[in-house]
Motif scaffolding. Structure first.
Motif, PDB file in Angstrom:
ATOM      1  N   LEU A  52      33.135  30.221  51.393  1.00 37.70           N
ATOM      2  CA  LEU A  52      32.393  31.204  52.164  1.00 37.70           C
ATOM      3  C   LEU A  52      33.039  32.578  52.054  1.00 37.70           C
ATOM      4  N   GLU A  53      34.386  32.603  52.087  1.00 41.33           N
ATOM      5  CA  GLU A  53      35.078  33.892  51.926  1.00 41.33           C
ATOM      6  C   GLU A  53      34.766  34.508  50.567  1.00 41.33           C
ATOM      7  N   GLU A  54      34.750  33.698  49.511  1.00 40.59           N
ATOM      8  CA  GLU A  54      34.456  34.205  48.167  1.00 40.59           C
ATOM      9  C   GLU A  54      33.023  34.733  48.102  1.00 40.59           C
ATOM     10  N   ALA A  55      32.098  33.972  48.696  1.00 40.71           N
ATOM     11  CA  ALA A  55      30.695  34.397  48.657  1.00 40.71           C
ATOM     12  C   ALA A  55      30.507  35.696  49.426  1.00 40.71           C
ATOM     13  N   GLU A  56      31.147  35.801  50.595  1.00 37.14           N
ATOM     14  CA  GLU A  56      31.012  37.024  51.385  1.00 37.14           C
ATOM     15  C   GLU A  56      31.657  38.210  50.664  1.00 37.14           C
ATOM     16  N   HIS A  57      32.730  37.954  49.929  1.00 36.51           N
ATOM     17  CA  HIS A  57      33.350  39.018  49.126  1.00 36.51           C
ATOM     18  C   HIS A  57      32.382  39.500  48.040  1.00 36.51           C
ATOM     19  N   VAL A  58      31.713  38.600  47.384  1.00 32.32           N
ATOM     20  CA  VAL A  58      30.746  38.963  46.351  1.00 32.32           C
ATOM     21  C   VAL A  58      29.623  39.786  46.957  1.00 32.32           C
ATOM     22  N   VAL A  59      29.187  39.392  48.171  1.00 35.28           N
ATOM     23  CA  VAL A  59      28.137  40.151  48.858  1.00 35.28           C
ATOM     24  C   VAL A  59      28.623  41.565  49.143  1.00 35.28           C
ATOM     25  N   LYS A  60      29.845  41.617  49.680  1.00 36.78           N
ATOM     26  CA  LYS A  60      30.384  42.918  50.074  1.00 36.78           C
ATOM     27  C   LYS A  60      30.566  43.825  48.863  1.00 36.78           C
ATOM     28  N   GLU A  61      31.112  43.311  47.788  1.00 37.70           N
ATOM     29  CA  GLU A  61      31.418  44.128  46.612  1.00 37.70           C
ATOM     30  C   GLU A  61      30.233  44.224  45.660  1.00 37.70           C
ATOM     31  N   LYS A  62      29.183  43.522  45.980  1.00 38.77           N
ATOM     32  CA  LYS A  62      27.975  43.536  45.163  1.00 38.77           C
ATOM     33  C   LYS A  62      28.276  43.249  43.703  1.00 38.77           C
ATOM     34  N   GLU A  63      29.047  42.192  43.524  1.00 41.01           N
ATOM     35  CA  GLU A  63      29.433  41.795  42.166  1.00 41.01           C
ATOM     36  C   GLU A  63      28.287  40.992  41.564  1.00 41.01           C
ATOM     37  N   ARG A  64      27.378  41.759  40.936  1.00 39.73           N
ATOM     38  CA  ARG A  64      26.187  41.117  40.417  1.00 39.73           C
ATOM     39  C   ARG A  64      26.505  40.049  39.392  1.00 39.73           C
ATOM     40  N   SER A  65      27.548  40.224  38.682  1.00 37.70           N
ATOM     41  CA  SER A  65      27.889  39.264  37.634  1.00 37.70           C
ATOM     42  C   SER A  65      28.316  37.917  38.213  1.00 37.70           C
ATOM     43  N   ALA A  66      28.726  37.897  39.508  1.00 37.73           N
ATOM     44  CA  ALA A  66      29.198  36.643  40.133  1.00 37.73           C
ATOM     45  C   ALA A  66      28.105  35.946  40.928  1.00 37.73           C
ATOM     46  N   TYR A  67      26.950  36.611  41.032  1.00 38.86           N
ATOM     47  CA  TYR A  67      25.891  36.018  41.851  1.00 38.86           C
ATOM     48  C   TYR A  67      25.524  34.608  41.383  1.00 38.86           C
ATOM     49  N   SER A  68      25.240  34.497  40.118  1.00 38.94           N
ATOM     50  CA  SER A  68      24.741  33.227  39.590  1.00 38.94           C
ATOM     51  C   SER A  68      25.760  32.102  39.761  1.00 38.94           C
ATOM     52  N   ASP A  69      27.015  32.347  39.396  1.00 46.18           N
ATOM     53  CA  ASP A  69      28.042  31.300  39.497  1.00 46.18           C
ATOM     54  C   ASP A  69      28.298  30.909  40.952  1.00 46.18           C
ATOM     55  N   THR A  70      28.309  31.927  41.813  1.00 40.11           N
ATOM     56  CA  THR A  70      28.576  31.635  43.231  1.00 40.11           C
ATOM     57  C   THR A  70      27.438  30.823  43.833  1.00 40.11           C
ATOM     58  N   GLU A  71      26.189  31.199  43.466  1.00 41.02           N
ATOM     59  CA  GLU A  71      25.054  30.403  43.963  1.00 41.02           C
ATOM     60  C   GLU A  71      25.185  28.951  43.525  1.00 41.02           C
ATOM     61  N   GLY A  72      25.607  28.758  42.300  1.00 42.54           N
ATOM     62  CA  GLY A  72      25.800  27.381  41.821  1.00 42.54           C
ATOM     63  C   GLY A  72      26.856  26.642  42.628  1.00 42.54           C
ATOM     64  N   GLU A  73      27.937  27.346  42.956  1.00 45.36           N
ATOM     65  CA  GLU A  73      29.003  26.713  43.749  1.00 45.36           C
ATOM     66  C   GLU A  73      28.507  26.363  45.152  1.00 45.36           C
ATOM     67  N   LEU A  74      27.695  27.253  45.736  1.00 48.73           N
ATOM     68  CA  LEU A  74      27.148  26.965  47.065  1.00 48.73           C
ATOM     69  C   LEU A  74      26.283  25.701  47.031  1.00 48.73           C
ATOM     70  N   GLU A  75      25.431  25.588  46.015  1.00 48.61           N
ATOM     71  CA  GLU A  75      24.584  24.403  45.910  1.00 48.61           C
ATOM     72  C   GLU A  75      25.415  23.142  45.694  1.00 48.61           C
ATOM     73  N   GLN A  76      26.424  23.273  44.867  1.00 50.86           N
ATOM     74  CA  GLN A  76      27.303  22.113  44.634  1.00 50.86           C
ATOM     75  C   GLN A  76      27.997  21.674  45.926  1.00 50.86           C
ATOM     76  N   PHE A  77      28.421  22.641  46.733  1.00 47.59           N
ATOM     77  CA  PHE A  77      29.093  22.297  47.993  1.00 47.59           C
ATOM     78  C   PHE A  77      28.115  21.592  48.946  1.00 47.59           C
TER      79      PHE A  77
END
Length: 721
Positions: free
Chosen positions: A126-151
């Motif tokens: 959750l901390e990693e996902a919120e960091h991606v949201v905050k920093e708007k790291e578009r390149s990490a969106y796809s991988d992070t979404e995959g990790e959320l679904e896996q969790f």
């Protein structure tokens, strides 16, 4: 199809670019044209030709025209670039919001779950996902979404496992009822606490570890439990092979072993252990029963199929009565070879509640004449102990050479007292006949019953044997209590009768000691308990086989008893031939007297003619016989201190007539060993004035009877009956 943001090729119909995450937007199906600068350059380099009047000429304004055109083109390019930049900025903002919404949705989804062992992973993700949201790291969106679904999938799998283990709590909770040592119980409690803690924390690791520990514990317990079962089984089988079990107990333990084996094979350990524990408990009780005794003394079936049992219960060491509580008493009845439970309707102590029937049997043989006043006083005092208000009754039977039922069972103390005071001594001792009659009479009475008898000598004239008395008493369930007076009693036989019938024997020096014994016998019988039940066997001729057990936590007692309801009461035909009748009927007396006189005259004539063999029995006593059979005995006056000359006449070896003469005269007529007429004249010379006493029930009447019978017994060796 190409992304309007990054220009890379994407699939037809895609909403977002898989490369940059931007919304696809407007797309082109062909590559973009050359840049504006290049176009401008190309335009400026092209000459402007004009044809005028058919002649080609060069425009003079051409230089200026090219300059203006370049400025316009540049503006257009700048405007297009600005528009493109704005468009792409919107696309990036939309992608960031979409990703943020997915993170929020993920958080909301996880709020419905307790993370347990996944808590740390959840927080990190959750901390990693919120960091991606905050920093708007578009390149990490796809991988992070995959990790959320896996969790989420992992969380669902984790929860499913947890739910699958929930039944373990109920499974392990059942073990608490299994037999364990104190150490095992402590270990079990600790493991159960660990398991509960794991469920409280939703910790799959803790739960699985607890389950592994529990399984190991159960495996060890099962091994020890199996050994315990084998020990119980071996103990039960050993008991079955021994002689310590009663038949009902043997049946019960066999059934328990069969049930336990069946439960064990099905994995029903609780049920299996319950059966083995039942057999072990029964065996433990049987071992304890050596200190106690419960016994069915008698049964009452006058209201069949309602049956009354009279039961005694004692502490063997102290010989004290043990209270019998209805809640602690169990009764089983054999039906078609198998014992089954029977409902006990009532249990009550006889004392002050239920009646007792006491048959008093008194020895009135000749040797009792000195003791008679003491005996009469003891017996009349004993009558004061009876609880007449609850139906207590007594009967009186006396015996010498004959048995007399002086009074059948009655609750009238005055009548009983009168009968006792009118007792008088007689002849020989027909003890066994009297006991047999008393047992039979007692069996006819409703309620508890016993026989109390006393004697000062040996039985010498009974037609009934000691064994027949014992057989009847055991058949009818009547205990016989005997008191021997003096040192001339047959103690061996008396003790045998008492011990075989459930009674007791005492020996006293004289009749004054009897009252205390009477009282103790009465109290002992009043300490019996009445147990009432309804038999399921409706045929009164079918024997009752019963098993009684008693367990109040302190005392354990058990016994078996058997009786046939239809045979618990004697019929009059069984004993009437032993009871003294009322004598010869008056209508027959005169005829019998005439017949005897005829025989008497014949004997006198033969004796006078010297037709008999004459022999001296002793000085002053002569016997006359024919063919070895006594016909007459004559004793001179004064022999053995008797002031009468005595003449005894016989028929077929039995006394039929006696003539005693001194100053007065007595003529005695006998039938079957009994005096039926006493003819007395105060003046022997004037015998015609004699008085007849026929079948008289008086002490004086019996005294003359006894004198004659004693004489012929002593002189001729002839039985008094």
């Amino acid at each position: 199809m190409f992304c309007s943001n990054c220009g890379k090729e994407i699939e037809e119909g895609a909403v977002f670019c898989k490369h940059c995450g931007a919304k696809a937007g407007e797309v082109q199906n062909q590559r973009k044209p050359a840049s504006a600068g290049a176009a401008a350059q190309e335009t400026s380099e092209a000459p402007v030709h004009q044809i005028e009047n058919g002649k080609k000429s060069i425009n003079k304004e051409g230089g200026r025209t090219r300059k203006k055109t370049g400025i316009i083109a540049a503006g257009i390019i700048l405007l297009a670039a600005a528009a493109a930049a704005g468009f792409f900025a919107v696309q990036r903002a939309n992608a960031a919001k979409a990703f943020s919404d997915k993170v929020t949705a993920f958080k909301n989804y996880c709020e419905d779950y307790q993370m347990g062992d996944l808590e740390a992973d959840y927080k990190t993700l959750l901390e990693e996902a919120e960091h991606v949201v905050k920093e708007k790291e578009r390149s990490a969106y796809s991988d992070t979404e995959g990790e959320l679904e896996q969790f989420k999938e992992k969380l669902q799998e984790y929860t499913t496992k947890l739910e699958g283990y929930s039944g373990k709590r109920e499974e392990y909770a059942l073990i608490k009822d299994y037999p364990m040592t104190d150490e095992q119980k402590g270990r079990y409690t600790a493991l159960l606490a660990e398991l509960e803690k794991g469920f409280e924390e939703n910790s799959l690791l803790s739960i699985e570890q607890s389950i592994n520990n529990f399984d190991a514990f159960f495996k060890d317990w099962e091994s020890e439990f199996r050994q315990m079962i084998e020990n119980r089984k071996a103990e039960a089988e050993q008991a079955i092979a021994s002689d310590i079990l009663l038949e009902a107990e043997r049946q019960m333990i066999n059934a328990q072993l069969d049930n336990a084996g069946s439960f064990w094979d099905k994995g029903n350990y609780n049920e299996a252990m319950a059966e083995y524990e039942s057999s072990a408990s029964l065996l433990d009780g049987i071992k304890k029963s050596a200190d106690y005794e419960i016994r069915v003394e008698q049964a009452e079936v006058s209201s069949f199929p309602e049956i009354k049992l009279y039961v005694t219960a004692y502490d063997i060491q102290s010989n004290h009565s043990v209270p019998v509580l209805e809640s602690s008493l169990a009764l089983k009845e054999m039906v078609q070879g198998s014992y089954s439970d029977v409902q006990v309707n009532k249990v009550s102590k006889l004392d002050q509640k239920e009646n007792l029937n006491v048959c008093l049997v008194a020895d009135v043989s000749g040797s009792m004449w000195e003791q008679m006043p003491l005996v009469q006083r003891s017996m009349t005092n004993f009558l004061d102990c009876l609880q007449y208000s609850v139906g207590d009754k007594a009967a009186l039977i006396t015996f010498d050479n004959l048995v007399k039922v002086n009074r059948d069972f009655t609750g009238d103390k005055n009548v009983l007292t009168g009968e006792i005071n009118n007792m008088y001594v007689g002849n020989a001792t027909a003890l066994y006949d009297a006991l047999y009659v008393a047992v039979c009479k007692a069996s006819e009475a409703e309620g508890a019953k016993c026989v109390i008898a006393f004697t000062d000598g040996y039985d010498n004239v009974s037609m009934t044997s000691k064994d027949r008395v014992i057989e009847a008493a055991r058949l009818y369930g009547v205990p016989v209590y005997l008191i021997g007076i003096g040192s001339w009693t047959d103690e061996t036989s008396l003790q045998s009768i008492c011990s075989s019938t459930g009674g007791d024997y005492w020996n006293v020096s004289d009749g004054s000691e009897m009252q205390a014994i009477y009282n103790s016998i009465y109290q002992k019988n009043k300490e019996m308990y009445l147990v009432e039940y309804t038999t399921s066997i409706q045929d009164i001729n079918v024997p009752q086989n019963l098993y009684l057990s008693y367990n109040d936590g302190d005392a354990y007692m058990r016994c078996e008893t058997e009786f046939e309801p239809s045979k618990l009461k004697a019929s009059e035909e069984e004993y009437t031939d032993l009871v003294q009748d009322n004598g010869m009927a008056n209508a027959d007396v005169e005829d019998e007297v005439l017949r005897i006189r005829g025989i008497y005259n014949e004997i006198v004539q033969k004796r006078t003619n010297g037709q008999y063999m004459e022999s001296a029995v002793k000085d002053g006593v002569t016997m006359y016989t024919e063919n070895g059979e006594v016909q007459c005995i004559i004793a001179k006056k004064g022999v053995d201190g008797v002031p009468y000359a005595r003449y005894y006449y016989f028929e077929n070896g039995s006394l039929i007539f006696a003539y005693l003469e001194a100053g007065d005269s007595h003529r005695l007529y006998f039938n079957n060993g009994r005096l039926f007429r006493w003819r007395y004249a105060s003046d022997a010379v004037n015998f015609s004035e004699a008085d007849n006493h026929d079948n008289e029930d008086s002490e004086e009447f019996r005294e003359w009877e006894n004198l004659a019978l004693d004489d012929i017994y002593n002189y001729g060796g002839v039985c008094r009956v």
